[in-house]
Write an enzyme that holds these catalytic residues in place. Structure first.
Site, PDB file in Angstrom:
ATOM      1  N   THR A  27       0.148  -6.025  -2.601  1.00 52.21           N
ATOM      2  CA  THR A  27       1.446  -6.629  -2.260  1.00 52.21           C
ATOM      3  C   THR A  27       1.992  -5.898  -1.029  1.00 52.21           C
ATOM      4  O   THR A  27       1.502  -4.840  -0.649  1.00 52.21           O
ATOM      5  CB  THR A  27       2.473  -6.482  -3.402  1.00 52.21           C
ATOM      6  OG1 THR A  27       2.746  -5.091  -3.590  1.00 52.21           O
ATOM      7  CG2 THR A  27       1.987  -7.080  -4.694  1.00 52.21           C
ATOM      8  N   VAL A  59       0.545  -1.015  -3.679  1.00 50.92           N
ATOM      9  CA  VAL A  59       1.974  -1.282  -3.481  1.00 50.92           C
ATOM     10  C   VAL A  59       2.466  -0.548  -2.239  1.00 50.92           C
ATOM     11  O   VAL A  59       2.218   0.653  -2.089  1.00 50.92           O
ATOM     12  CB  VAL A  59       2.787  -0.821  -4.720  1.00 50.92           C
ATOM     13  CG1 VAL A  59       4.276  -1.079  -4.510  1.00 50.92           C
ATOM     14  CG2 VAL A  59       2.298  -1.525  -5.982  1.00 50.92           C
ATOM     15  N   ILE A  86      -0.966   3.619  -2.988  1.00 52.27           N
ATOM     16  CA  ILE A  86       0.240   3.512  -2.166  1.00 52.27           C
ATOM     17  C   ILE A  86      -0.182   2.999  -0.794  1.00 52.27           C
ATOM     18  O   ILE A  86      -1.008   3.623  -0.115  1.00 52.27           O
ATOM     19  CB  ILE A  86       0.941   4.886  -2.006  1.00 52.27           C
ATOM     20  CG1 ILE A  86       1.152   5.579  -3.372  1.00 52.27           C
ATOM     21  CG2 ILE A  86       2.250   4.727  -1.251  1.00 52.27           C
ATOM     22  CD1 ILE A  86       2.158   4.939  -4.273  1.00 52.27           C
ATOM     23  N   LYS A  87       0.378   1.835  -0.423  1.00 51.45           N
ATOM     24  CA  LYS A  87       0.038   1.255   0.884  1.00 51.45           C
ATOM     25  C   LYS A  87       0.970   1.826   1.946  1.00 51.45           C
ATOM     26  O   LYS A  87       2.189   1.709   1.838  1.00 51.45           O
ATOM     27  CB  LYS A  87       0.206  -0.271   0.852  1.00 51.45           C
ATOM     28  CG  LYS A  87      -0.971  -0.993   0.241  1.00 51.45           C
ATOM     29  CD  LYS A  87      -0.727  -2.479   0.201  1.00 51.45           C
ATOM     30  CE  LYS A  87      -1.033  -3.173   1.499  1.00 51.45           C
ATOM     31  NZ  LYS A  87      -0.751  -4.640   1.401  1.00 51.45           N
ATOM     32  N   ILE A  88       0.356   2.421   2.958  1.00 53.65           N
ATOM     33  CA  ILE A  88       1.134   3.031   4.034  1.00 53.65           C
ATOM     34  C   ILE A  88       0.730   2.378   5.354  1.00 53.65           C
ATOM     35  O   ILE A  88      -0.447   2.429   5.734  1.00 53.65           O
ATOM     36  CB  ILE A  88       0.832   4.556   4.130  1.00 53.65           C
ATOM     37  CG1 ILE A  88       1.029   5.255   2.771  1.00 53.65           C
ATOM     38  CG2 ILE A  88       1.677   5.199   5.213  1.00 53.65           C
ATOM     39  CD1 ILE A  88       2.451   5.386   2.321  1.00 53.65           C
TER      40      ILE A  88
END
Ligand SMILES: O=C[C@H](O)COP(=O)(O)O
Length: 222
Positions: A27, A59, A86-88
């Site tokens: 997402t 996310v 964790i999307k960075i």
């Protein structure tokens, strides 16, 4: 084929789980926007429960400054689970965040990758997944398949565990070409997933088989 669903729509996700080789869900704030004014953590927790622990959930952080991104990442992991990726976004600040979060043991997906150099820097900082934006690169006259192929060669040559998670697709050919060029995984939105089997020829073949059977056997089953 390792397919990740690029959607936060729980009905779509549940449906795809019944017939597609789904290995996770990704997402971002734009994808979450499509679900309206939801309680985001509650919604993502529901998605986590739907897909179970054996699939990956990715996310994205919301803030654009270092402190805010670190806080977002920790809140996401504390609320949904430390196994979340964790999307960075892979900017200068993002690279700093990736480095620190990896030191603290978080799972990382480096996103918004438009170039090979971004990918190699995120990889060096410890990202677990690299998400090159295929359609967006094409729109900018960058060849995404050369980028994917070069990253894959680099990963294999240097024995890295990092995976390529190709993203940003507008058609099925882009998905296939990314897999041919070495993407380990693809994340695909509902508009393109729904095109995988939306083929008039398949439906015509099925109708022809039914008609041929009925001509001889009527309503009898085999
Ligand atoms: O999270 C990344 C998305 O795959 C980007 O896709 P998009 O170019 O359709 O916004």
């Amino acid at each position: 084929m390792n397919l990740i669903i690029d959607s936060a729509n729980t009905c779509k996700i549940k449906d795809y789980l019944t017939y597609l080789p789904v290995v996770g869900v990704t997402t971002n704030p734009s994808i979450l926007k499509k679900e309206g004014n939801i309680d985001v953590i509650e919604h993502l927790t529901e998605i986590r429960n739907i897909i179970g622990k054996n699939r990956t959930l990715h996310v994205q952080t919301i803030a654009s400054d270092y402190t805010g991104m670190m806080e977002d990442a920790k809140k996401i992991a504390e609320s949904i689970g430390k196994d979340v990726y964790i999307k960075i976004p892979c900017s200068k600040t993002g690279l700093k965040v990736i480095k620190e979060l990896k030191n603290e043991g978080y799972n990382i997906t480096a996103t918004a990758i438009y170039s090979e150099i971004q990918a190699l820097l995120a990889l060096a900082n410890g990202a677990d997944y690299l998400a090159p934006y295929v359609n967006r690169m094409e729109n900018l006259n960058t060849n995404p398949y050369t980028v994917i192929s070069n990253i894959r060669n680099y990963i294999d040559h240097n024995n890295h565990d990092t995976k390529i998670l190709a993203a940003s697709f507008k058609n099925v050919n882009q998905v296939l070409e990314s897999l041919h060029k070495g993407a380990h995984t693809v994340t695909v939105g509902a508009e393109v997933v729904d095109k995988f089997l939306d083929d008039a020829n398949i439906n015509k073949a099925i109708t022809d088989f039914s008609n041929d059977w009925e001509e001889i056997h009527g309503n009898l089953n085999i």
